[in-house]
Design an enzyme around this catalytic site. Structure first.
Site, short mmCIF file in Angstrom:
data_model
loop_
_atom_site.label_atom_id
_atom_site.label_comp_id
_atom_site.label_asym_id
_atom_site.label_seq_id
_atom_site.Cartn_x
_atom_site.Cartn_y
_atom_site.Cartn_z
N CYS A 169 0.81 -1.23 0.00
CA CYS A 169 0.00 0.00 0.00
C CYS A 169 0.85 1.27 0.00
O CYS A 169 0.32 2.36 -0.21
CB CYS A 169 -0.96 -0.01 1.18
SG CYS A 169 -1.95 -1.50 1.26
N HIS A 204 -3.50 6.93 2.84
CA HIS A 204 -3.87 5.64 2.25
C HIS A 204 -5.24 5.27 2.82
O HIS A 204 -5.49 5.40 4.02
CB HIS A 204 -2.81 4.60 2.62
CG HIS A 204 -3.27 3.20 2.32
ND1 HIS A 204 -3.84 2.85 1.12
CD2 HIS A 204 -3.27 2.07 3.08
CE1 HIS A 204 -4.16 1.58 1.16
NE2 HIS A 204 -3.83 1.08 2.33
N ASN A 218 -10.17 -0.47 0.44
CA ASN A 218 -8.72 -0.32 0.38
C ASN A 218 -8.23 -0.86 -0.96
O ASN A 218 -8.33 -2.05 -1.23
CB ASN A 218 -8.11 -1.11 1.56
CG ASN A 218 -6.60 -1.05 1.61
OD1 ASN A 218 -5.95 -0.68 0.63
ND2 ASN A 218 -6.03 -1.45 2.73
N1 COA Z 1 -18.18 -9.18 10.03
C1 COA Z 1 -18.63 -9.52 11.24
N2 COA Z 1 -17.81 -9.86 12.25
C2 COA Z 1 -16.49 -9.85 11.99
C3 COA Z 1 -15.96 -9.51 10.74
C4 COA Z 1 -16.86 -9.17 9.74
N3 COA Z 1 -16.49 -8.82 8.49
N4 COA Z 1 -14.62 -9.61 10.80
C5 COA Z 1 -14.30 -9.97 12.05
N5 COA Z 1 -15.43 -10.13 12.76
C6 COA Z 1 -15.57 -10.51 14.16
C7 COA Z 1 -14.41 -11.31 14.66
O1 COA Z 1 -14.58 -12.68 14.35
C8 COA Z 1 -14.47 -11.03 16.13
O2 COA Z 1 -15.46 -11.85 16.70
P1 COA Z 1 -15.23 -12.50 18.15
O3 COA Z 1 -15.11 -11.33 19.09
O4 COA Z 1 -16.46 -13.31 18.32
O5 COA Z 1 -13.98 -13.29 18.04
C9 COA Z 1 -14.98 -9.59 16.22
O6 COA Z 1 -15.59 -9.33 14.93
C10 COA Z 1 -13.91 -8.58 16.46
O7 COA Z 1 -12.87 -8.84 15.56
P2 COA Z 1 -11.57 -7.99 15.57
O8 COA Z 1 -10.59 -8.53 14.58
O9 COA Z 1 -11.12 -7.79 16.98
O10 COA Z 1 -12.13 -6.60 15.03
P3 COA Z 1 -11.42 -5.22 14.96
O11 COA Z 1 -12.19 -4.24 15.73
O12 COA Z 1 -9.94 -5.30 15.20
O13 COA Z 1 -11.61 -4.83 13.43
C11 COA Z 1 -10.37 -4.77 11.38
C12 COA Z 1 -11.02 -5.64 12.42
C13 COA Z 1 -9.77 -5.66 10.30
C14 COA Z 1 -11.44 -3.90 10.74
C15 COA Z 1 -9.31 -3.88 12.05
O14 COA Z 1 -8.45 -4.67 12.85
C16 COA Z 1 -8.48 -3.14 11.05
O15 COA Z 1 -8.98 -2.28 10.36
N6 COA Z 1 -7.15 -3.41 11.00
C17 COA Z 1 -6.29 -2.77 10.04
C18 COA Z 1 -6.53 -3.37 8.73
C19 COA Z 1 -5.94 -2.62 7.59
O16 COA Z 1 -6.22 -1.46 7.42
N7 COA Z 1 -5.15 -3.30 6.79
C20 COA Z 1 -4.57 -2.79 5.61
C21 COA Z 1 -3.38 -1.99 5.91
S1 COA Z 1 -2.67 -1.46 4.44
#
Ligand code: COA
Length: 324
Positions: free
Chosen positions: A112, A251, A281
């Site tokens: 990215c 980004h 993204n």
């Molecule tokens: N829909 C519904 N539930 C979802 C889900 C979805 N699409 N994806 C994950 N979950 C669930 C998980 O299974 C978890 O459930 P649990 O508590 O029963 O285990 C819960 O939601 C929380 O998951 P978690 O991973 O802790 O969520 P989060 O608040 O960290 O959000 C992201 C996840 C991916 C949105 C976040 O971590 C993020 O944005 N990270 C950076 C990603 C990024 O930008 N990457 C590219 C960089 S270039």
């Protein structure tokens, strides 16, 4: 020494609009979850255009807005994590499709942060002698490497390309400074698996899964720290204050990441350009797509200072301080 100015921009998105409700028919998720955790409402998925097609269409628009001839291009750099072949490079495919036969062409792999890395690379080439004009493109078909069974990642990404024409110029302005960094020891937290050694002389244990996987929370923490750090770095090193910056173009990964950067930098959200609600993204393409939208809307005028800031797999990151 001259300056390196951006004289044209372009973009091309995957043609199919896929809403959060559409994604909820594929994996167990909901519009409510995706919107509240990421800010993404829909993304564009490519149906007929591969990486070099998206890149070429974005480039054609950039060449048009720059009002140059394709034969004037001395250099083509494409930043991509999702090339359609190992060789030829996407940049060589674009060169052929454009008929830009005077250009040197190659790809850059910095996930990215690829557009930021590529601008830095192009500005080192542009000497006003052999290299006067460059096409820099960020292009991705991420839908190819997304694991469509993994709800924690497949909701995040989209396909598209953004392009910019850079010119060596005696006129003031352009790229004032670029800061880039990498940390390979954290590479695992955002990866697409690896290709093992495989040949008639060795037994491979390659299970063949080359889909994207991510430690979401770790990447989130990295992102919320590295944006303010990179922005501050280019400002401090050039003795420029944040008040002088009209827009920050981050980004486009997650609305909450941008919100956190806004709080840490004490810059209101309306000075960050955001379009991730429409496109998700798009990795290396996200910053140049945003730049083209801003350019088209007339949001940036000659003399305005803006900062482009990226982060992503590698891990990699970087910021560009730019005067339009
Ligand atoms: N829909 C519904 N539930 C979802 C889900 C979805 N699409 N994806 C994950 N979950 C669930 C998980 O299974 C978890 O459930 P649990 O508590 O029963 O285990 C819960 O939601 C929380 O998951 P978690 O991973 O802790 O969520 P989060 O608040 O960290 O959000 C992201 C996840 C991916 C949105 C976040 O971590 C993020 O944005 N990270 C950076 C990603 C990024 O930008 N990457 C590219 C960089 S270039």
């Amino acid at each position: 020494m001259g300056n390196i100015r951006i004289i044209g921009t372009g973009r091309c998105l995957g043609e199919k609009v896929v809403s959060n409700d559409d994604i909820a028919t594929i994996v167990d998720t909901s519009d409510q979850w995706i919107t509240s955790r990421t800010g993404i409402k829909e993304r564009r998925i490519s149906i007929s255009k591969n990486t070099s097609d998206l890149a070429t269409d974005a480039a054609i628009k950039a060449i048009k807005t720059a009002e140059i001839d394709v034969l004037d291009l001395d250099l083509i750099i494409v930043a991509t994590t999702t090339p359609e072949s190992f060789t030829p490079s996407t940049a060589c495919l674009v060169q052929a499709k454009l008929g830009a036969e005077n250009a040197v062409a190659f790809d850059i792999s910095a996930a990215c942060s690829g557009f930021i890395y590529s601008i830095n690379c192009a500005r080192k080439f542009l000497d006003g002698i052999r290299f006067k004009k460059a096409l820099v493109v960020g292009a991705e078909v991420l839908s190819r490497i997304v694991d469509w069974k993994d709800r924690s990642t497949c909701v995040l990404f989209g396909d598209g390309a953004g392009a910019a024409i850079l010119e060596y110029s005696e006129e003031a302005g352009g790229v004032i400074d670029v800061y880039i960094g990498s940390n390979g020891s954290k590479g695992k937290c955002l990866n697409t698996g690896r290709f093992n050694i495989e040949n008639p002389f060795v037994k491979s244990d390659d299970v063949g899964n080359h889909k994207l996987s991510m430690a979401g929370k770790e990447v989130f923490k990295f992102a919320v720290n590295i944006i303010p750090y990179s922005v501050s770095k280019v400002l401090e090193e050039n003795s420029i204050s944040l008040d002088e910056i009209k827009y920050i173009v981050p980004h486009q990964a997650n609305y909450r990441i941008v919100e956190s950067a806004s709080k840490r930098l004490k810059v209101p959200m309306d000075r960050f350009y955001i379009n991730l609600n429409k496109y998700g993204n798009t990795s290396a393409a996200s910053i140049p797509i945003a730049l083209d939208e801003m350019n088209e809307k007339g949001m940036i005028n000659k003399g305005d200072k803006i900062i482009l800031v990226g982060f992503g797999g590698g891990l990699t990151w970087g910021a560009i301080l730019l005067q339009w």
